[in-house]
Structures are given as structure tokens and as C-alpha cells.
Design an enzyme around this catalytic site. Structure first.
Site, short mmCIF file in Angstrom:
data_model
loop_
_atom_site.label_atom_id
_atom_site.label_comp_id
_atom_site.label_asym_id
_atom_site.label_seq_id
_atom_site.Cartn_x
_atom_site.Cartn_y
_atom_site.Cartn_z
N TRP A 112 31.49 -64.89 -14.22
CA TRP A 112 31.17 -64.67 -13.06
C TRP A 112 29.51 -64.17 -12.85
O TRP A 112 29.00 -65.05 -12.46
CB TRP A 112 31.35 -63.71 -11.77
CG TRP A 112 32.97 -64.86 -11.59
CD1 TRP A 112 33.91 -64.47 -11.10
CD2 TRP A 112 32.84 -66.28 -10.36
NE1 TRP A 112 34.64 -65.10 -10.80
CE2 TRP A 112 34.13 -66.18 -10.76
CE3 TRP A 112 32.16 -67.15 -10.75
CZ2 TRP A 112 34.40 -67.70 -9.91
CZ3 TRP A 112 32.33 -68.54 -10.17
CH2 TRP A 112 33.70 -69.04 -10.04
N ASP A 182 27.43 -59.17 -6.47
CA ASP A 182 28.15 -59.86 -5.82
C ASP A 182 29.74 -59.48 -5.70
O ASP A 182 30.19 -58.89 -6.74
CB ASP A 182 28.19 -61.46 -7.10
CG ASP A 182 28.93 -62.35 -7.09
OD1 ASP A 182 30.03 -61.75 -5.89
OD2 ASP A 182 29.63 -63.07 -7.89
N LYS A 206 37.91 -65.17 -1.10
CA LYS A 206 39.09 -64.61 -1.69
C LYS A 206 39.58 -63.42 -0.43
O LYS A 206 40.30 -63.07 -0.60
CB LYS A 206 37.99 -63.54 -2.85
CG LYS A 206 37.15 -64.92 -3.67
CD LYS A 206 37.93 -65.05 -4.81
CE LYS A 206 37.51 -66.16 -5.09
NZ LYS A 206 35.79 -66.29 -5.75
C1 PLP Z 1 34.97 -66.91 -6.92
C2 PLP Z 1 33.91 -66.53 -7.42
C3 PLP Z 1 32.51 -66.83 -6.95
C4 PLP Z 1 32.35 -68.51 -6.66
O1 PLP Z 1 32.51 -68.69 -5.72
P1 PLP Z 1 31.53 -69.74 -4.85
O2 PLP Z 1 32.25 -69.23 -3.42
O3 PLP Z 1 33.13 -70.57 -5.13
O4 PLP Z 1 30.93 -69.89 -5.55
C5 PLP Z 1 31.70 -65.99 -7.40
N1 PLP Z 1 31.63 -64.35 -7.68
C6 PLP Z 1 32.80 -64.35 -8.22
C7 PLP Z 1 32.80 -62.90 -8.18
C8 PLP Z 1 34.34 -64.35 -7.78
O5 PLP Z 1 35.64 -64.22 -7.18
#
Ligand code: PLP
Length: 369
Positions: A112, A182, A206
Site C-alpha cells: 500500500w 493511511d 476494512k
Molecule cells: C485496502 C487498502 C487500501 C485501498 O483502499 P481503496 O479504498 O480500495 O482505495 C489502501 N490502504 C490500505 C492500508 C488498505 O488496506
């Protein structure tokens, strides 16, 4: 209590869902949404059918924001935005908006952050502050905060690495340089000191709700200081902030479900209570994995994620056999990410302790067989 299916008959009950994302939601949230799906609180229409500018929807939006503010003790110095485009859009919009004043100090911990870096490179410079790439991202690297270039526009990190199963236990003190995180896979899983951050973003799917809404928590003065009217409108955080995330039609139903999930968390006792439960679940699973020679954890020590537990059996063919048999027994989503292989149990807030206990029971049966 949720009934788990433990046999091979057709699934009529809910499975135990270890999907990495979108992932399991609290059953109480789904049932509440179901109960008011066609006629929201006697208003005679579904949330799906409401104007995003109606008083009824504004109340839903405000409830979601205030529940998140309460859960994370977010002060008035910060804005809370509900945006679209997922975390991936934030990979681009953060450097486009905030990355113009200096290089991004970058902490590299997995795929990521790799995706985020590709976007950072499109808009400016970066310097690598720390990385665990040399050991295939099996840990959170130690961070020498004295090495942060004071001219950096911000320091970038990913708090929980969903694919590799590593998580920051504490965040670096970046001083005057704003920290951007993030938090897509661990937001609302534990208390945070929000004042440590310039900006946090998280795709909700998530740990916080459904796909379709991205939560952004950011310092208002930092947003204001970087305003740039030449950017595409939807990438201007100051405009989103000014319009309370109503710059255009916001993702109404995802915001509603996010609000229900945040309220559920408050009902559970808030993020401190959910953190204690998350620790107990993860420790039970890691302890079981560590206590036998059959399963091996992919991550060790303080880098271990409480959200995504990555592990292996003695061989790839047994891994395949494991997630196949597990799915037949009602435990779904245990296949590791294609980049790392093995197995992964994503045990976010909404996974009940009983689900983890039943997984451990299944693991023990599989090992003996
Ligand atoms: C799933 C995930 C993403 C991507 O998220 P989207 O909403 O599909 O763009 C980015 N960073 C992390 C840490 C993730 O687990």
C-alpha cells in the site's frame, strides 16, 4: 449470538467472515439498516432515496461525524470529511495538495505504501525515511526522527499493513513536520492522539463500514495553508471542508452505515474497550500459532498487527488445503494475499471473540488431522 455454520450443508446461517476488505460488519448494524431500509424512522422513504441536502440526511451525516469525533476525541482544530474514491484517491490527492512545499519523508512498509509512493512521485520529490523492504516487509522499521528533513512537506506512513500483517504500535514524533497516515485497515480500532497527525485517511470498508466512503481527518489550518484553486475541484480539501463534504452528492448510504457502525462502537464502550477486545482476540490467535510446530506466524514481535494475522502451515499445498477445508466449515476469507501467500485472518472490530475461538478450534482439528 450469531450462529456459525460448522458443517458442509448449504449456507443458511452467516459464515465467520475473515475477509480483508470489504469485511464483516456488526450484525446489529446490518439488522438495524435492514429494519429501516424501506422506511427510515417513519419518514416514508429509504435513506437511499433521500436528498443529500435534506434535513433528515444532514442529521444522519452529523451523527456520523459526531460519533467519530467522540470515538477518537477529535478537536475543533480538525475537520472530518466523508469523501469518495477510496484510499487510492487519497494516494494522489494528498501529494497533489500538500506535497508542493518540499519532499515527502516516506516510510515504506509494503504494497500500500508502494502504491502511495507511485502517486507521490507524480507530484514532487520524496526522501526515504525508513523501509522494511529488505526483509520483505515483515516488520515496522525503526524510525530515526532526527533524520526527518525539516523542509519536508510531510511524513507519510501506513499504520496497518493489511497484506503483510504489520502495524505501528506507536507513531513517530515528527515535530513540526505534519504526519500523514493511511489508516484504512485499523481506523477506530484503538485510541489515537489525533494531534500527532496532519492528516489521516481511511477507506471505510476494512474496519469502519462499507465500501464507498473514505474518512479524512485533517488539521484545518494545514488545509487552509495549502489551498490551491488551480487543482481539480474534487482534489481541493479546503473546498470539501468549506462545504462539509457536500461539494457534490456525497455517498449517502455508506455514510449512514458508517454512522451506524460508529454508534455501535460507542455502544461497545468506545475505542478503548474495542482495543482491549482486539488485543485479546489477536493474542489468543498468535498464542495458539506460536504454541505449536505446525503453524508459523509471518510476523514477529511488536510489529504484529492486531487486525490482520498472517500465518502459514508447513507447506503451500497444506495452506491451500487449509483454506479450502476452512471455507467448507464456514470460515471464509482465510487465503493470504497473492503477494505473500500463506493464510491471513482479518479480525477487525466487528469480528466477535467467539469467531476467533472457533477458528482456533478449527485450526487445531486441521493440525491433528
Ligand atoms: C485496502 C487498502 C487500501 C485501498 O483502499 P481503496 O479504498 O480500495 O482505495 C489502501 N490502504 C490500505 C492500508 C488498505 O488496506
Amino acid at each position: 449470538m450469531i450462529q456459525y455454520i460448522m458443517n458442509h450443508t448449504k449456507t443458511t446461517e452467516r459464515v465467520v467472515n475473515f475477509n480483508a476488505g470489504p469485511s464483516t460488519l456488526p450484525l446489529e448494524v446490518l439488522e438495524k439498516a435492514q429494519a429501516e431500509f424501506t422506511n427510515y424512522q417513519g419518514k416514508g422513504l429509504s435513506v437511499l432515496e433521500m436528498s443529500h441536502r435534506s434535513g433528515d440526511f444532514m442529521a444522519i451525516r452529523d451523527q456520523a461525524e459526531s460519533a467519530i469525533r467522540q470515538l477518537l476525541s477529535i478537536s475543533d482544530a480538525y475537520t472530518v470529511l466523508f469523501l469518495q474514491g477510496g484510499a487510492t484517491t487519497q494516494f494522489s490527492s494528498v501529494p497533489m495538495y500538500f506535497g508542493q512545499t518540499g519532499p515527502v519523508s516516506f516510510i515504506h512498509t509494503g504494497s500500500w505504501t508502494k502504491k502511495a509512493l507511485a502517486e507521490i512521485k507524480k507530484f514532487g520529490q520524496h526522501t526515504l525515511l525508513a523501509s522494511s523492504e529488505d526483509t520483505n516487509f515483515d516488520r515496522i522499521p525503526s524510525i530515526d526522527t532526527s533524520a526527518i528533513d525539516p523542509n519536508s512537506s510531510y511524513v507519510y506512513c501506513c499504520s496497518n499493513n493489511t497484506i503483510y500483517g504489520t502495524q505501528f504500535q506507536e507513531f513517530p514524533d515528527t515535530g513540526a513536520v505534519p504526519l500523514v497516515a493511511d489508516m484504512s485497515s485499523d481506523i477506530l480500532s484503538r485510541p489515537l492522539n489525533i494531534d500527532q497527525f496532519g492528516l489521516i485517511f481511511a477507506g471505510a470498508q476494512k474496519n469502519a463500514g462499507p465500501a464507498g466512503v473514505t474518512v479524512v481527518i485533517a488539521r484545518k489550518d494545514w488545509i487552509a495553508a495549502n489551498a490551491n484553486p488551480n487543482l481539480p475541484l474534487m482534489f481541493q480539501y479546503d473546498k470539501h471542508m468549506k462545504e462539509d463534504s457536500m461539494l457534490n452528492t456525497c455517498p449517502t448510504f455508506p455514510i449512514y452505515l458508517l454512522g451506524l457502525t460508529a454508534q455501535w462502537l460507542l455502544d461497545q464502550g468506545g475505542v478503548a474497550a474495542i482495543e482491549a477486545r482486539n488485543q485479546a482476540k489477536a493474542h489468543a490467535l498468535y498464542n495458539y500459532i506460536d504454541a505449536n510446530d505446525f503453524y508459523t506466524a509471518c510476523v514477529n514481535g511488536s510489529s504484529r498487527s492486531l487486525m490482520n494475522v498472517c500465518f502459514k502451515t508447513p507447506s503451500e499445498s497444506l495452506d491451500t488445503e487449509f483454506h479450502k477445508r476452512a471455507a467448507e466449515a464456514g470460515f471464509i476469507g482465510l487465503k493470504g494475499h497473492r503477494l505473500v501467500g500463506g493464510l491471513r485472518a482479518s479480525i477487525y472490530n466487528a469480528m466477535p471473540s467467539a469467531g476467533v475461538d472457533q477458528l482456533i478450534g478449527f485450526m487445531d482439528e486441521f493440525r491433528k488431522r
